[in-house]
Design a protein around this motif. Structure first.
Motif, mmCIF file in Angstrom:
data_model
loop_
_atom_site.group_PDB
_atom_site.id
_atom_site.type_symbol
_atom_site.label_atom_id
_atom_site.label_comp_id
_atom_site.label_asym_id
_atom_site.label_seq_id
_atom_site.Cartn_x
_atom_site.Cartn_y
_atom_site.Cartn_z
ATOM 1 N N PHE A 1 12.743 -52.779 -137.377
ATOM 2 C CA PHE A 1 13.204 -54.049 -137.918
ATOM 3 C C PHE A 1 12.038 -55.024 -138.032
ATOM 4 O O PHE A 1 11.159 -55.063 -137.165
ATOM 5 N N GLY A 2 12.047 -55.825 -139.086
ATOM 6 C CA GLY A 2 11.103 -56.911 -139.230
ATOM 7 C C GLY A 2 11.635 -58.155 -138.544
ATOM 8 O O GLY A 2 12.712 -58.132 -137.932
ATOM 9 N N PRO A 3 10.920 -59.258 -138.638
ATOM 10 C CA PRO A 3 11.371 -60.503 -138.010
ATOM 11 C C PRO A 3 12.634 -61.036 -138.689
ATOM 12 O O PRO A 3 12.864 -60.767 -139.869
ATOM 13 N N PRO A 4 13.465 -61.758 -137.962
ATOM 14 C CA PRO A 4 14.724 -62.243 -138.542
ATOM 15 C C PRO A 4 14.484 -63.210 -139.695
ATOM 16 O O PRO A 4 13.578 -64.046 -139.650
ATOM 17 N N LEU A 5 15.283 -63.057 -140.723
ATOM 18 C CA LEU A 5 15.244 -64.005 -141.840
ATOM 19 C C LEU A 5 15.734 -65.366 -141.367
ATOM 20 O O LEU A 5 16.699 -65.468 -140.597
ATOM 21 N N ALA A 6 15.090 -66.421 -141.832
ATOM 22 C CA ALA A 6 15.567 -67.757 -141.496
ATOM 23 C C ALA A 6 16.974 -67.958 -142.034
ATOM 24 O O ALA A 6 17.832 -68.556 -141.371
ATOM 25 N N THR A 7 17.224 -67.401 -143.227
ATOM 26 C CA THR A 7 18.545 -67.468 -143.837
ATOM 27 C C THR A 7 18.893 -66.101 -144.415
ATOM 28 O O THR A 7 18.441 -65.758 -145.508
ATOM 29 N N PRO A 8 19.659 -65.249 -143.689
ATOM 30 C CA PRO A 8 20.111 -63.978 -144.280
ATOM 31 C C PRO A 8 20.875 -64.253 -145.566
ATOM 32 O O PRO A 8 21.611 -65.234 -145.674
ATOM 33 N N ARG A 9 20.696 -63.375 -146.548
ATOM 34 C CA ARG A 9 21.276 -63.660 -147.861
ATOM 35 C C ARG A 9 21.589 -62.384 -148.617
ATOM 36 O O ARG A 9 21.180 -61.285 -148.245
ATOM 37 N N ARG A 10 22.310 -62.548 -149.701
ATOM 38 C CA ARG A 10 22.624 -61.496 -150.665
ATOM 39 C C ARG A 10 22.516 -62.113 -152.061
ATOM 40 O O ARG A 10 22.368 -63.326 -152.193
ATOM 41 N N TRP A 11 22.554 -61.246 -153.102
ATOM 42 C CA TRP A 11 22.412 -61.721 -154.482
ATOM 43 C C TRP A 11 21.191 -62.643 -154.617
ATOM 44 O O TRP A 11 21.254 -63.711 -155.201
ATOM 45 N N CYS A 12 20.083 -62.207 -154.069
ATOM 46 C CA CYS A 12 18.872 -63.029 -154.083
ATOM 47 C C CYS A 12 17.814 -62.387 -154.976
ATOM 48 O O CYS A 12 18.049 -61.353 -155.599
ATOM 49 N N ALA A 13 16.656 -63.006 -155.039
ATOM 50 C CA ALA A 13 15.484 -62.414 -155.682
ATOM 51 C C ALA A 13 14.572 -61.912 -154.573
ATOM 52 O O ALA A 13 14.302 -62.632 -153.606
ATOM 53 N N ALA A 14 14.105 -60.678 -154.682
ATOM 54 C CA ALA A 14 13.280 -60.068 -153.638
ATOM 55 C C ALA A 14 12.102 -59.353 -154.271
ATOM 56 O O ALA A 14 12.248 -58.672 -155.293
ATOM 57 N N GLY A 15 10.919 -59.507 -153.661
ATOM 58 C CA GLY A 15 9.729 -58.855 -154.190
ATOM 59 C C GLY A 15 8.580 -58.915 -153.219
ATOM 60 O O GLY A 15 8.676 -59.530 -152.146
ATOM 61 N N ALA A 16 7.477 -58.274 -153.590
ATOM 62 C CA ALA A 16 6.276 -58.252 -152.757
ATOM 63 C C ALA A 16 5.056 -58.416 -153.644
ATOM 64 O O ALA A 16 4.995 -57.867 -154.753
ATOM 65 N N VAL A 17 4.066 -59.178 -153.149
ATOM 66 C CA VAL A 17 2.828 -59.382 -153.894
ATOM 67 C C VAL A 17 1.756 -59.886 -152.928
ATOM 68 O O VAL A 17 2.055 -60.613 -151.978
ATOM 69 N N ARG A 18 0.507 -59.428 -153.151
ATOM 70 C CA ARG A 18 -0.646 -59.886 -152.382
ATOM 71 C C ARG A 18 -0.412 -59.814 -150.867
ATOM 72 O O ARG A 18 -0.696 -60.745 -150.124
ATOM 73 N N GLY A 19 0.156 -58.701 -150.413
ATOM 74 C CA GLY A 19 0.284 -58.470 -148.981
ATOM 75 C C GLY A 19 1.389 -59.221 -148.290
ATOM 76 O O GLY A 19 1.363 -59.377 -147.072
#
Length: 386
Positions: free
Chosen positions: A170-188
């Motif tokens: 598991f990673g660190p807890p999200l400040a605000t767990p959510r659904r129907w969001c935008a998710a991505g990764a860039v520059r580490g």
């Protein structure tokens, strides 16, 4: 033999695939030298320059070698699959699988702890699926958002699978767990933006959170969006040249986030106009779109602000998700299964990877292969590969 990532093949159709459950077991191994007359670490260094598909077909010792922890891993396909032929018409069960392009086999990954319980379909949403959102990040598969049976966010922490260790964490807890969001990764770093929690909140719908995995940090709030327009559907935020590009395809709205400046800007007109299906960026540098209606594959030219067509195929129609790595695009295409396109070939080549019987694909990722317990090879100290 055709496979997902072997650029030396000429066939356009993958061979029939076999389904094998991931179960650790030990095999008695013959004490064979990798290359007679050479120390193992020198032999492995020499063999690392040979295409793994060729090594696989030569002998058992080399077959074990390419799956060993000490050998440079080749890329393989990871997929979230849904039981499409369940006796329960409202089944929401999913499984995580790995497709090995060298042996052309599907392996069932170890289940995440605890098992992921999500809602994919609901009678109140006949015309839409309730998405699971995941990203490829730092050679890991990271699941970030989904919906539970009570329409709440399914994950309070990112769920991470490491292919090399074959373990979940598991990673660190999200400040605000959510659904129907935008998710991505860039520059580490991993980003989640907008979306809905257990109930709609304008603050959540306009928020942006960043997680820098390499720094082992917590989620940090960044500059928010100016409105809540992107909280109506699950969106892939595509990492491209230090930016996150987000489009609500149904509403035809687009926006770009500059990660260095921590600023939002309107999406270039040509980029938005041609964004007509799932998009992925190769090495965060070149963006490709698959036109879900026409089955056309296009590449974005940022200088001209337009999408250049590469190829068109009936197999690419109905594209739902795409992943890019190692010169290949892996496209989830509904009834057509997973279509692989070699964009480095001229002209571009494509072939289909058959799914395990009774499953349909939801998401795909391209990551390093797992080690195979049935081909274990004695580990060589890492210094021998330097």
């Amino acid at each position: 033999m055709a496979n997902t990532f072997n650029t030396s093949t000429n066939s356009c159709t993958a061979p029939s695939t076999k389904l094998k459950k991931f179960t650790p077991h030990n095999h008695q191994q013959q004490d064979e030298a990798s290359l007679p007359g050479l120390p193992d670490h020198i032999a492995q260094l020499c063999l690392s320059f040979v295409n793994p598909s060729l090594l696989y077909s030569v002998c058992h010792s080399w077959r074990r070698l390419i799956y060993s922890p000490s050998f440079p891993p080749f890329f393989s396909l990871y997929a979230l699959l849904h039981h499409s032929q369940s006796s329960d018409s409202n089944s929401n069960s999913i499984e995580f699988f790995n497709f090995d392009p060298i042996s052309s086999t599907w392996d069932l990954l170890p289940p995440p702890p605890p098992p992921l319980c999500v809602l994919l379909h609901h009678p109140s949403f006949i015309s839409r699926n309730l998405s699971i959102q995941s990203v490829s990040f730092s050679q890991n598969l990271v699941v970030l958002a989904a919906t539970t049976h009570n329409f709440a966010p399914a994950l309070s922490h990112p769920l991470i699978f490491n292919p090399l260790s074959k373990t979940w964490s598991f990673g660190p807890p999200l400040a605000t767990p959510r659904r129907w969001c935008a998710a991505g990764a860039v520059r580490g770093a991993v980003y989640v933006a907008s979306g809905v929690g257990s109930h709609f909140s304008n603050d959540t719908a306009r928020s942006l959170e960043k997680w820098d995995h390499e720094q082992h940090g917590e989620w940090k709030k960044k500059s928010g969006l100016k409105d809540a327009r992107y909280s109506r559907d699950a969106i892939d935020a595509v990492g491209w040249r230090g930016k996150l590009c987000m489009v609500n395809v149904k509403a035809k709205e687009g926006i770009v986030y500059n990660v260095e400046k921590d600023e939002w800007a309107e999406m270039p007109e040509g980029m938005l106009y041609g964004w007509r299906g799932p998009v992925a960026a190769m090495d965060e540098d070149v963006m490709y779109v698959v036109d879900e209606a026409k089955g056309a594959l296009r590449k974005y030219d940022h200088e001209k602000d337009l999408w250049e067509e590469i190829m068109e195929s009936e197999k690419l129609r109905g594209a739902q998700h795409v992943a890019a790595a190692a010169g290949k695009l892996c496209v989830v295409c509904g009834e057509n299964g997973i279509v692989v396109v070699d964009v480095l070939a001229s002209p571009g080549r494509l072939w289909v990877v058959d799914l395990p019987i009774g499953f349909e694909a939801l998401r795909v990722h391209i990551l390093p292969r797992m080690s195979r317990p049935d081909f274990d090879f004695p580990a060589i100290p890492s210094t021998s590969m330097e």
